[in-house]
Design a protein around this motif. Structure first.
Motif, PDB file in Angstrom:
ATOM      1  N   GLN B 176       0.843  -1.207   0.000  1.00 10.65           N
ATOM      2  CA  GLN B 176       0.000   0.000   0.000  1.00 10.65           C
ATOM      3  C   GLN B 176       0.869   1.245   0.000  1.00 10.65           C
ATOM      4  OE1 GLN B 176      -2.666  -0.856  -0.853  1.00 10.65           O
ATOM      5  NE2 GLN B 176      -3.942  -2.046   0.542  1.00 10.65           N
ATOM      6  N   GLY B 177       1.971   1.166   0.736  1.00 12.11           N
ATOM      7  CA  GLY B 177       2.914   2.277   0.760  1.00 12.11           C
ATOM      8  C   GLY B 177       3.442   2.562  -0.640  1.00 12.11           C
ATOM      9  N   GLN B 178       3.779   1.510  -1.361  1.00 12.43           N
ATOM     10  CA  GLN B 178       4.279   1.685  -2.725  1.00 12.43           C
ATOM     11  C   GLN B 178       3.236   2.384  -3.601  1.00 12.43           C
ATOM     12  OE1 GLN B 178       5.275  -2.327  -3.725  1.00 12.43           O
ATOM     13  NE2 GLN B 178       7.206  -2.316  -2.597  1.00 12.43           N
ATOM     14  N   LEU B 179       1.976   1.963  -3.426  1.00 11.81           N
ATOM     15  CA  LEU B 179       0.899   2.611  -4.186  1.00 11.81           C
ATOM     16  C   LEU B 179       0.833   4.107  -3.889  1.00 11.81           C
ATOM     17  CD1 LEU B 179      -2.189   0.191  -4.122  1.00 11.81           C
ATOM     18  CD2 LEU B 179      -0.387   0.438  -5.840  1.00 11.81           C
ATOM     19  N   VAL B 181       3.170   6.010  -2.803  1.00  9.43           N
ATOM     20  CA  VAL B 181       4.345   6.699  -3.360  1.00  9.43           C
ATOM     21  C   VAL B 181       4.166   6.955  -4.851  1.00  9.43           C
ATOM     22  CG1 VAL B 181       6.814   6.454  -3.854  1.00  9.43           C
ATOM     23  CG2 VAL B 181       5.927   5.875  -1.587  1.00  9.43           C
ATOM     24  N   HIS B 182       3.624   5.959  -5.568  1.00 11.32           N
ATOM     25  CA  HIS B 182       3.400   6.129  -7.002  1.00 11.32           C
ATOM     26  C   HIS B 182       2.490   7.310  -7.274  1.00 11.32           C
ATOM     27  CE1 HIS B 182       5.633   2.910  -8.666  1.00 11.32           C
ATOM     28  NE2 HIS B 182       5.032   1.984  -7.949  1.00 11.32           N
ATOM     29  N   GLU B 183       1.521   7.481  -6.401  1.00 11.15           N
ATOM     30  CA  GLU B 183       0.545   8.525  -6.623  1.00 11.15           C
ATOM     31  C   GLU B 183       1.043   9.897  -6.191  1.00 11.15           C
ATOM     32  OE1 GLU B 183      -4.059   8.524  -5.390  1.00 11.15           O
ATOM     33  OE2 GLU B 183      -3.201   6.571  -5.981  1.00 11.15           O
ATOM     34  N   THR B 184       1.823   9.920  -5.091  1.00  8.77           N
ATOM     35  CA  THR B 184       2.155  11.220  -4.478  1.00  8.77           C
ATOM     36  C   THR B 184       3.603  11.639  -4.669  1.00  8.77           C
ATOM     37  OG1 THR B 184       2.764  10.160  -2.411  1.00  8.77           O
ATOM     38  CG2 THR B 184       0.460  10.821  -2.659  1.00  8.77           C
ATOM     39  N   TYR B 185       4.443  10.716  -5.079  1.00  9.64           N
ATOM     40  CA  TYR B 185       5.891  10.984  -5.173  1.00  9.64           C
ATOM     41  C   TYR B 185       6.479  11.490  -3.872  1.00  9.64           C
ATOM     42  CZ  TYR B 185       4.839  10.358 -10.075  1.00  9.64           C
ATOM     43  OH  TYR B 185       4.413   9.820 -11.258  1.00  9.64           O
ATOM     44  N   ARG B 186       5.981  10.984  -2.764  1.00 13.50           N
ATOM     45  CA  ARG B 186       6.558  11.385  -1.477  1.00 13.50           C
ATOM     46  C   ARG B 186       6.985  10.131  -0.703  1.00 13.50           C
ATOM     47  NH1 ARG B 186       5.595  17.134  -0.554  1.00 13.50           N
ATOM     48  NH2 ARG B 186       7.064  16.783   1.094  1.00 13.50           N
ATOM     49  N   PRO B 187       8.074   9.486  -1.137  1.00 15.57           N
ATOM     50  CA  PRO B 187       8.510   8.238  -0.481  1.00 15.57           C
ATOM     51  C   PRO B 187       9.009   8.449   0.943  1.00 15.57           C
ATOM     52  CG  PRO B 187      10.123   8.933  -2.117  1.00 15.57           C
ATOM     53  CD  PRO B 187       8.942   9.847  -2.258  1.00 15.57           C
ATOM     54  N   LEU B 188       9.625   9.599   1.213  1.00 14.10           N
ATOM     55  CA  LEU B 188      10.224   9.772   2.541  1.00 14.10           C
ATOM     56  C   LEU B 188       9.168   9.704   3.651  1.00 14.10           C
ATOM     57  CD1 LEU B 188      13.053  12.435   2.118  1.00 14.10           C
ATOM     58  CD2 LEU B 188      13.180   9.941   2.204  1.00 14.10           C
ATOM     59  N   GLU B 189       8.125  10.539   3.494  1.00 15.42           N
ATOM     60  CA  GLU B 189       7.072  10.550   4.509  1.00 15.42           C
ATOM     61  C   GLU B 189       6.357   9.199   4.566  1.00 15.42           C
ATOM     62  OE1 GLU B 189       7.523  12.916   2.344  1.00 15.42           O
ATOM     63  OE2 GLU B 189       7.478  14.884   3.313  1.00 15.42           O
ATOM     64  N   THR B 190       6.048   8.659   3.378  1.00 15.51           N
ATOM     65  CA  THR B 190       5.269   7.423   3.335  1.00 15.51           C
ATOM     66  C   THR B 190       6.012   6.284   4.042  1.00 15.51           C
ATOM     67  OG1 THR B 190       4.463   8.178   1.211  1.00 15.51           O
ATOM     68  CG2 THR B 190       4.018   5.890   1.796  1.00 15.51           C
ATOM     69  N   TYR B 191       7.256   6.083   3.642  1.00 16.68           N
ATOM     70  CA  TYR B 191       7.981   4.953   4.241  1.00 16.68           C
ATOM     71  C   TYR B 191       8.324   5.205   5.702  1.00 16.68           C
ATOM     72  CZ  TYR B 191       8.125   2.723  -0.314  1.00 16.68           C
ATOM     73  OH  TYR B 191       7.764   2.123  -1.484  1.00 16.68           O
ATOM     74  N   THR B 192       8.517   6.468   6.060  1.00 21.21           N
ATOM     75  CA  THR B 192       8.748   6.771   7.476  1.00 21.21           C
ATOM     76  C   THR B 192       7.512   6.407   8.295  1.00 21.21           C
ATOM     77  OG1 THR B 192      10.204   8.592   6.874  1.00 21.21           O
ATOM     78  CG2 THR B 192       9.369   8.567   9.137  1.00 21.21           C
ATOM     79  N   LEU B 193       6.356   6.773   7.783  1.00 18.20           N
ATOM     80  CA  LEU B 193       5.124   6.449   8.519  1.00 18.20           C
ATOM     81  C   LEU B 193       4.965   4.931   8.639  1.00 18.20           C
ATOM     82  CD1 LEU B 193       2.505   7.380   9.879  1.00 18.20           C
ATOM     83  CD2 LEU B 193       1.376   7.094   7.666  1.00 18.20           C
ATOM     84  N   ILE B 194       5.263   4.247   7.533  1.00 15.82           N
ATOM     85  CA  ILE B 194       5.100   2.784   7.559  1.00 15.82           C
ATOM     86  C   ILE B 194       6.050   2.155   8.578  1.00 15.82           C
ATOM     87  CG2 ILE B 194       5.582   0.742   6.155  1.00 15.82           C
ATOM     88  CD1 ILE B 194       4.047   2.180   3.919  1.00 15.82           C
TER      89      ILE B 194
END
Ligand SMILES: Nc1ncnc2c1ncn2[C@@H]1O[C@H](COP(=O)(O)OP(=O)(O)O)[C@@H](O)[C@H]1O
Ligand SMILES: [Mg+2]
Lengths: 267, 218
Positions: B176-179, B181-194
């Motif tokens: 879900q995190g990967q999804l 990121v694909h949509e928002t181009y914000r990997p740092l926040e997304t993966y940090t939250l995960i």
């Protein structure tokens, strides 16, 4: 009183090249006590363990009461696990190091065999276990865990646990050897009371004076054979064989050093 | 300087929640099945029969000594074509992760059993208990106490290993995190939250392990 409760015939056992029992035959009359003596490594424990099948003999036969087990050396002919288990349940065993179940209370240690093996209802098993604890003087310890008991108390619980199976015979393998000297007496008293009750017993012991007093008969083992046997007082006071004399002379009426330093277990 | 901004992730809370539930679901299945495999392999390896203990030893070594990611892919692509059976990505993933975990569980269980004083099964045998009763009533309850902390540690690994199912496009938390990121181009926040979500799930477990370890050390 001539009926044999235990009858052992031509028992052989070897571990690898080490031949430990070289054809042992003996009889224990119903209601009598036989003391098994002999130096360390002479095969006393192995003989006891063969009598209740903790060790499977290579050849020979063992009869306890009406149960007979015969071994021919053919490993395909071994009795089934369940048959052997039933045989063992009828033959109480008390170990040098007690081997109480540490995760169960004293009461549950005594109940365990009655519930799991004899399938008695818990309420009945509990009642009987309490009566047995009363008999060994530990009724007030029923709710304790084994690590809270002294060595002598542990061994008395172990005796109660074995008696709970209502065995026809009781085997004691150096039941007092791991105990502090001041605790030996209380365990010996329980053994004496059992003998007075008419229990058939084989005791392995290094307490020669205890053997002389309690046992009807003494069997001296050496090098995998019965060297000498007979009425306790005769064998101990007037041994006929030189090996027996040599063995007994080393005691001088005292017990040999114990193989374990005393441990203090308190809660 | 990078401008951190976590606010957008609120919009994806539904996705993240479903990811958490998938991750927990896979974890529970992989722990339960893994413990089952581990129990069988752990006890079976103690059998004196070569026919029983050799294959189990082989199983444990193969799964312990190869990367779990390769096992996962192998179960999904190679096994079905070798055996000619259909296997969903879920089944392949759960099977591979359970067998992998089971190999480690089995070593913990085997070690726990052989650490028990031989006088214990012996006393039980003298009472007339059967092999099964001895295991069930005397050996396993004592071994379990010693095994609990390492089993919990391994279960923590099991939870983290479920993140690998995302390579088979299964919708766990990482997927879900990967999804997102694909949509928002914000990997740092997304993966940090995960990572923080994993931490929040596992922190109570590691605390529990610590407490159990001090208790069994007594
Ligand atoms: N399980 C076993 N495996 C190998 N050797 C054993 C085993 N049990 C006993 N022995 C050997 O058998 C011999 C007799 O031992 P044991 O019966 O314990 O003697 P005792 O009780 O008279 O001291 C010893 O040499 C011992 O090393
Ligand atoms: Mg001995």
């Amino acid at each position: 009183m001539t009926e044999a409760m235990i009858e052992i015939d031509g028992l052989h056992k070897q571990f690898g090249d080490n031949v430990v029992l070289k054809g042992i035959s003996m009889r224990v009359a119903k209601g009598t006590v036989v003391a098994l003596i002999g130096s360390s490594g002479s095969g006393k424990s192995t003989l006891l363990r063969c009598i209740n099948l903790l060790t499977i003999p290579d050849a020979g036969s063992v009869r306890v009461g009406s149960h007979v087990m015969t071994y021919s050396g053919d490993s395909t002919q071994l009795p089934k696990d369940r048959e052997q288990a039933a045989f063992r349940a009828n033959t109480g065993m008390v170990f040098q190091h007690f081997n109480l179940f540490p995760h169960m209370t004293v009461l549950h240690n005594v109940m365990e065999g009655m519930v799991t093996v004899l399938r008695k209802p818990r309420a009945q098993a509990e009642q009987e276990a309490i009566a047995l604890l009363e008999k060994v003087g530990l009724r007030d310890k029923a709710g304790e865990f084994p690590h809270c008991l002294s060595g002598g108390q542990k061994q008395r619980v172990a005796i109660a646990r074995a008696l709970a199976m209502q065995p026809q015979v009781m085997l004691f393998d150096e039941a007092t050897s791991a105990l502090d000297p001041e605790l030996v007496g209380e365990v010996q008293a329980v053994m004496r009371a059992l003998a007075d009750d008419g229990m058939t017993m084989i005791i392995v012991t290094h307490e020669i004076s205890f053997a002389r007093e309690l046992a009807d008969e003494v069997v001296f083992m050496g090098d995998g054979v019965v060297v000498e046997s007979g009425p306790a007082k005769d064998v101990i006071d007037n041994p006929r064989q030189s090996a027996t004399r040599l063995f007994l002379s080393r005691f001088n009426g005292k017990s040999p050093g114990r193989d374990e330093s005393p441990r203090v277990n308190r809660c | 300087m990078y401008q951190w901004n976590f606010a957008f992730l609120v919009d994806f809370r539904g996705l993240l929640l479903s990811g958490v539930l998938y991750t927990l679901g896979y974890t529970v299945l992989c722990i339960v099945l893994g413990l089952l495999f581990g129990l069988i392999a752990g006890i079976g390896q103690l059998s004196p029969s070569k026919w029983i203990n050799s294959p189990l030893k082989a199983y444990v070594e193969i799964f312990r000594c190869t990367p779990v990611l390769i096992q996962l892919i192998w179960f999904y692509y190679a096994l079905p074509s070798l055996l000619g059976i259909e296997m969903s990505a879920s089944t392949a993933a759960i099977l591979a992760l359970s067998l992998y975990g089971g190999a480690f569980y089995s070593e913990i269980i085997r070690g726990g059993i052989i650490s028990i004083d031989p006088g214990q099964p012996e006393a039980a045998r003298a009472l007339g208990m059967t092999k099964f009763q001895i295991m069930h009533r005397v050996v396993l309850p004592q071994a379990l106490r010693r095994m609990t902390p390492p089993l919990l540690n391994q279960s923590i690994m099991q939870l983290k290993n479920t993140s690998l199912v995302s390579v088979l496009a299964l919708p766990d938390l990482v997927y879900q995190g990967q999804l997102i990121v694909h949509e928002t181009y914000r990997p740092l926040e997304t993966y940090t939250l995960i990572a923080l979500i994993y931490l929040a799930i596992l922190l109570p477990t590691t605390t529990l392990v610590k407490r159990l370890e001090t208790r069994t050390a007594l």
